[in-house]
Design a protein around this motif. Structure first.
Motif, PDB file in Angstrom:
ATOM      1  N   UNK A   1      69.646  22.915  18.548  1.00  0.00           N
ATOM      2  CA  UNK A   1      70.828  23.941  18.785  1.00  0.00           C
ATOM      3  C   UNK A   1      71.039  24.502  17.507  1.00  0.00           C
ATOM      4  N   UNK A   2      71.542  23.571  16.581  1.00  0.00           N
ATOM      5  CA  UNK A   2      71.725  24.295  15.289  1.00  0.00           C
ATOM      6  C   UNK A   2      70.654  25.148  14.615  1.00  0.00           C
ATOM      7  N   UNK A   3      69.680  24.725  14.616  1.00  0.00           N
ATOM      8  CA  UNK A   3      68.642  25.676  14.240  1.00  0.00           C
ATOM      9  C   UNK A   3      68.638  27.024  14.876  1.00  0.00           C
ATOM     10  N   UNK A   4      68.589  27.011  16.436  1.00  0.00           N
ATOM     11  CA  UNK A   4      68.541  28.202  17.157  1.00  0.00           C
ATOM     12  C   UNK A   4      69.752  29.153  16.810  1.00  0.00           C
ATOM     13  N   UNK A   5      71.007  28.279  16.629  1.00  0.00           N
ATOM     14  CA  UNK A   5      72.260  29.300  16.432  1.00  0.00           C
ATOM     15  C   UNK A   5      72.099  29.999  15.161  1.00  0.00           C
ATOM     16  N   UNK A   6      71.546  29.173  14.072  1.00  0.00           N
ATOM     17  CA  UNK A   6      71.559  29.582  12.731  1.00  0.00           C
ATOM     18  C   UNK A   6      70.930  30.830  12.641  1.00  0.00           C
ATOM     19  N   UNK A   7      69.289  30.616  13.202  1.00  0.00           N
ATOM     20  CA  UNK A   7      68.398  31.737  13.208  1.00  0.00           C
ATOM     21  C   UNK A   7      69.075  33.165  13.867  1.00  0.00           C
ATOM     22  N   UNK A   8      69.973  32.803  14.907  1.00  0.00           N
ATOM     23  CA  UNK A   8      70.537  34.033  15.690  1.00  0.00           C
ATOM     24  C   UNK A   8      71.872  34.746  14.770  1.00  0.00           C
ATOM     25  N   UNK A   9      72.045  34.112  13.875  1.00  0.00           N
ATOM     26  CA  UNK A   9      73.261  34.542  13.126  1.00  0.00           C
ATOM     27  C   UNK A   9      73.109  36.082  12.760  1.00  0.00           C
ATOM     28  N   UNK A  10      74.089  36.890  12.895  1.00  0.00           N
ATOM     29  CA  UNK A  10      73.864  38.492  12.727  1.00  0.00           C
ATOM     30  C   UNK A  10      73.447  38.775  11.175  1.00  0.00           C
ATOM     31  N   UNK A  11      73.925  38.293  10.457  1.00  0.00           N
ATOM     32  CA  UNK A  11      73.357  38.315   8.973  1.00  0.00           C
ATOM     33  C   UNK A  11      72.381  37.546   8.609  1.00  0.00           C
ATOM     34  N   UNK A  12      71.593  36.915   9.586  1.00  0.00           N
ATOM     35  CA  UNK A  12      70.435  35.968   9.152  1.00  0.00           C
ATOM     36  C   UNK A  12      70.703  34.582   8.958  1.00  0.00           C
ATOM     37  N   UNK A  13      69.882  33.609   8.854  1.00  0.00           N
ATOM     38  CA  UNK A  13      70.298  32.152   8.830  1.00  0.00           C
ATOM     39  C   UNK A  13      70.826  31.956   7.359  1.00  0.00           C
ATOM     40  N   UNK A  14      71.802  30.839   7.328  1.00  0.00           N
ATOM     41  CA  UNK A  14      72.472  30.641   6.178  1.00  0.00           C
ATOM     42  C   UNK A  14      72.278  29.184   5.704  1.00  0.00           C
ATOM     43  N   UNK A  15      71.493  28.447   6.796  1.00  0.00           N
ATOM     44  CA  UNK A  15      71.353  26.868   6.301  1.00  0.00           C
ATOM     45  C   UNK A  15      70.031  26.736   5.965  1.00  0.00           C
ATOM     46  N   UNK A  16      69.909  26.004   4.845  1.00  0.00           N
ATOM     47  CA  UNK A  16      68.358  25.428   4.515  1.00  0.00           C
ATOM     48  C   UNK A  16      67.946  24.107   5.431  1.00  0.00           C
ATOM     49  N   UNK A  17      66.757  23.681   5.433  1.00  0.00           N
ATOM     50  CA  UNK A  17      66.230  22.792   6.236  1.00  0.00           C
ATOM     51  C   UNK A  17      67.057  21.589   6.157  1.00  0.00           C
ATOM     52  N   UNK A  18      67.208  21.170   4.865  1.00  0.00           N
ATOM     53  CA  UNK A  18      67.934  19.850   4.558  1.00  0.00           C
ATOM     54  C   UNK A  18      69.574  20.187   5.207  1.00  0.00           C
ATOM     55  N   UNK A  19      69.974  21.046   4.963  1.00  0.00           N
ATOM     56  CA  UNK A  19      71.559  21.188   5.473  1.00  0.00           C
ATOM     57  C   UNK A  19      71.578  21.115   7.091  1.00  0.00           C
ATOM     58  N   UNK A  20      70.447  21.887   7.562  1.00  0.00           N
ATOM     59  CA  UNK A  20      70.343  21.912   9.073  1.00  0.00           C
ATOM     60  C   UNK A  20      70.137  20.509   9.614  1.00  0.00           C
ATOM     61  N   UNK A  21      69.200  19.655   8.903  1.00  0.00           N
ATOM     62  CA  UNK A  21      69.140  18.071   9.280  1.00  0.00           C
ATOM     63  C   UNK A  21      70.431  17.384   9.264  1.00  0.00           C
ATOM     64  N   UNK A  22      71.093  17.600   8.126  1.00  0.00           N
ATOM     65  CA  UNK A  22      72.426  16.842   8.114  1.00  0.00           C
ATOM     66  C   UNK A  22      73.523  17.384   9.080  1.00  0.00           C
ATOM     67  N   UNK A  23      73.822  18.665   9.364  1.00  0.00           N
ATOM     68  CA  UNK A  23      74.484  19.110  10.352  1.00  0.00           C
ATOM     69  C   UNK A  23      73.975  18.539  11.485  1.00  0.00           C
ATOM     70  N   UNK A  24      72.850  18.465  11.988  1.00  0.00           N
ATOM     71  CA  UNK A  24      72.537  17.982  13.428  1.00  0.00           C
ATOM     72  C   UNK A  24      72.893  16.385  13.337  1.00  0.00           C
TER      73      UNK A  24
END
Length: 663
Positions: A482-505
């Motif tokens: 969910x986090x990844x899909x949402x980040x990818x869909x951000x208007x200005x482009x993704x803002x989270x790197x893989x490590x951050x995504x994993x942490x957030x998840x």
RNA sequence: GCCCCGGUAGCUCAGUUGGAUAGAGCAAUUGACUUCUAAUCAAUAGGUCGCAAGUUCGAAUCUUGCCCGGGGUGCCA
């Protein structure tokens, strides 16, 4: 500041004067409790409903009483002039100036204006309590999460809290492990991963014991099922009575027989499944044949351990730390800690003394070779010593209470335990009263069963209980998606790197699991659903965390120095209805915490936070912050944002849930 | 048999301990994205609060009876 308690205080003075009674008298207190939050904004912010019963009592029209009460009331500093509506409701609307002052105080207060309890109490909270012999499963979530949240909330309110994990490290299950270790151990597997091997051994022995028990019970169970079937069939073919009433009773009896027959058929099916599980596996079948007395031998291992057998004690000392370390890993992931981990074994030496003391006071008597406590109002006794001389969990629980009283003299002991054990606790508490501890509040904080979407207790497809760790992994994995899909869909482009995504998840996934549980009224069974707990709308952790991240992003986007803002002389102005509604909700935090503690219900806090987030969303839509029309409005709205974010973060922290700055 | 818990919108659930016109989310319908993060918001529709009596100014909430579901009920925890 807690608005409602201030208002109640003011009312108690007015009511005392009106009734000519002391302000702390029962009559006044009862009426004062009828000051509460209005459930509809058109009736003001708070309302007092005490004029109706009071009118009745005084034999006067309630509206007259309300008028007189209002005249005696000294609330002009807090409220607009009170309005009397309907039969005698007193509707109160807080002055904006009072709200603004309270907000200003909260801005510079670490505790967001929540006053510590006037009379701090000492609580011992007993929760989680896994059995070290078997892996934690879905059933442990609720106890762990609810207990943790209650501990955090009580502590925040200024109470002294001792959390105690009463782990099962001394019972029958441990005997199974000992027996398994001695007879079925795979040494290389044990060396590689001791806890995994011990868990396998427990499962194996448990399965064999279950098999022999099932084989022993099956004939009788089948006979009973056949008997019930036959009775039901006979009842069905019996001539219907001409008498209407009798016919109805016949029908009812038939239904009952059928349902009993069905139940018994299920029992038989379960036994057959247990047997088939072993007989379907040649290796298991061989072991079962080889060890026909596995049940008795496992019990004997437990008995030997209790009797101080050197070998079993040595193994116990080897196993327990390993198991605890394994459990600790899950607690770390959940962010749960305990002040004490005093398991059943800790009380072993005290148990004979407990029974002796109960006998001495005439509470315990011999019955059928066991030692029992018979209590008025209960059909069955509480057994404290078995025929074979072994002690039971009732005995341990009694010893535990005595120890806790001795060591901490608590005002209250809370047991966060499955509500199916309510009878046990009723008996336990009743015994404790007779035993001589009567000053302490003993509370069984019960909770319902975790179900699957079809309404049955949550199990894997093969019928095993679901391990807690796999539950966490699954939740985190889904959160990552969910986090990844949402980040990818951000208007200005993704803002989270893989490590951050994993942490957030990890944070989001675990939060979802906890919040889903905490937001439910603990008494009811709850349906476990990943989709629901990770939903982006509705009363979920995800929604709350998102609300928080959204507020924080305003500060990041506007490059606002929050510290400087708080320290500045900027104040809140409440021009828009959405601003006022948000302000009111922020100031209600303290009331929500009181509601949690009153009945030990964390869902009062989740409900509050959800309301708060809803008010914020409305405010967010209607009131531009960074693009506010002028600097004062911008600062005022930033302060409201800051208070909202802090309240959400603090509230979630009391639920044991962390926030993320971006998601 | 006895005891405990529950029955609220199609679904999942709240309901501040007896207050005013019973609320959310999902699902359905409608509208709003060159954004302060649309993981959102605004709006519409949806209810004999299991059934029946009772208590009173007033009941989803308290009492009694019944119906339905779950759990417990002498040597597991």
């Amino acid at each position: 500041m807690n608005t409602i308690s201030i208002l109640r205080q003011r009312f108690s003075h007015a009511l005392a004067a009106l009734l000519d009674e002391p302000a702390d008298s029962a009559a006044v207190c009862e009426l004062v409790d009828m000051v509460r939050r209005s459930q509809d904004a058109k009736f003001g912010d708070y309302q007092a409903n005490c004029a109706m019963p009071l009118g009745k009592r005084l034999g006067r029209p309630p509206r007259d009483v309300a008028t007189e009460l209002v005249e005696r009331l000294d609330i002009d500093d807090l409220c607009e002039p009170a309005e009397i509506a309907g039969p005698g409701f007193i509707n109160l609307r807080l002055r904006d100036a009072a709200l603004v002052d309270a907000l200003a105080a909260a801005v510079v207060d670490e505790r967001l204006g929540v006053a510590p309890a006037e009379r701090p109490r000492t609580f011992v909270i007993d929760y989680s309590a896994p059995n070290v012999a078997k892996p934690m499963h879905v059933g442990h979530i609720r106890s762990t999460v609810i207990g943790d949240s209650l501990s955090r909330t009580l502590r925040f309110l200024g109470h002294r809290v001792v959390t105690d994990n009463h782990v099962g490290d001394w019972g029958t299950q441990f005997g199974m492990i000992l027996f398994g270790y001695k007879n079925f151990r795979d040494e290389s597997a044990y060396q590689a991963s001791p806890v995994t091997e011990l868990a396998r051994l427990y499962r194996l022995v448990n399965q064999l014991v279950g098999y022999h028990a099932a084989v022993a019970r099956l004939p009788e169970a089948r006979a009973e099922a056949e008997r019930l079937q036959a009775s039901a069939a006979a009842a069905q073919h019996a001539p219907v009575s001409a008498d209407k009433k009798e016919a109805k009773q016949q029908k009812k009896a038939l239904q009952k027989l059928r349902s009993q027959a069905d139940d018994q058929a299920k029992v038989v099916a379960a036994l057959e499944a247990t047997i088939a599980g072993v007989e379907g596996d040649p290796q298991l079948e061989r072991l079962a044949a080889e060890y026909p007395d596995v049940g008795a031998r496992a019990l004997a291992e437990t008995a030997k351990l209790h009797a101080g057998d050197a070998e079993n004690l040595r193994l116990w000392h080897e196993f327990v730390p390993l198991c605890l370390e394994d459990i600790e890993r899950i607690y770390r992931r959940l962010g749960v800690t305990f002040d004490e981990t005093l398991g059943e074994s800790f009380y072993h030496e005290r148990l004979p003394g407990v029974v002796a003391s109960l006998r001495e006071r005439g509470l315990a008597t011999d019955s059928d070779g066991a030692v029992c406590v018979f209590l008025d109002g209960f059909d069955t006794p509480m057994i404290v010593e078995k025929q074979d001389g072994a002690f039971l969990y009732a005995t341990t629980d009694l010893a535990t209470i005595a120890y806790r009283m001795e060591r901490w003299s608590p005002d209250a002991i809370l047991y966060v335990v499955d509500h199916r054990q309510s009878l046990h606790f009723e008996q336990l508490f009743a015994t404790v009263r007779l035993w001589g501890f009567d000053g302490v509040e003993l509370e069984h904080v019960g909770f319902g069963t975790v179900m699957d979407t079809s309404g049955k207790p949550y199990k894997t497809r093969s019928g095993d209980t679901v391990g807690l760790e796999s539950l966490l992994d699954e939740a985190v994995q889904r959160a990552l998606k969910i986090v990844s899909e949402n980040d990818d869909a951000k208007p200005g482009g993704a803002t989270l790197d893989a490590a951050t995504r994993a942490q957030v998840a990890e944070t989001v996934g675990i939060a979802a699991l906890k919040y889903a549980d905490l937001s439910q009224n603990r008494e009811s069974d709850y349906v476990f659903s990943y989709d629901k707990m990770l939903a982006m709308n509705g009363n979920t952790a995800t929604y709350m965390q998102y609300a928080y991240a959204r507020v924080r992003s305003i500060f990041a986007r506007g490059e606002v120095d929050v510290e400087a803002l708080r320290a500045s002389d900027a104040g809140v102005a409440l021009a828009e209805p959405a601003e006022r509604a948000l302000a009111l909700e922020i100031l209600r935090f303290s009331e929500a915490l009181d509601a949690v503690v009153a009945d030990y219900r964390p869902n009062q806090l989740t409900a509050y936070l959800f309301d708060l987030a809803g008010r914020y969303s409305t405010f967010f839509e209607q009131c531009p912050v960074l693009k506010a029309p002028d600097a004062e409005t911008r600062a005022s709205r930033l302060l409201l944002c800051d208070l909202t974010a802090r309240t959400i973060a603090q509230g979630l922290e009391l639920l044991g849930i962390r926030v993320v700055e971006k998601m």
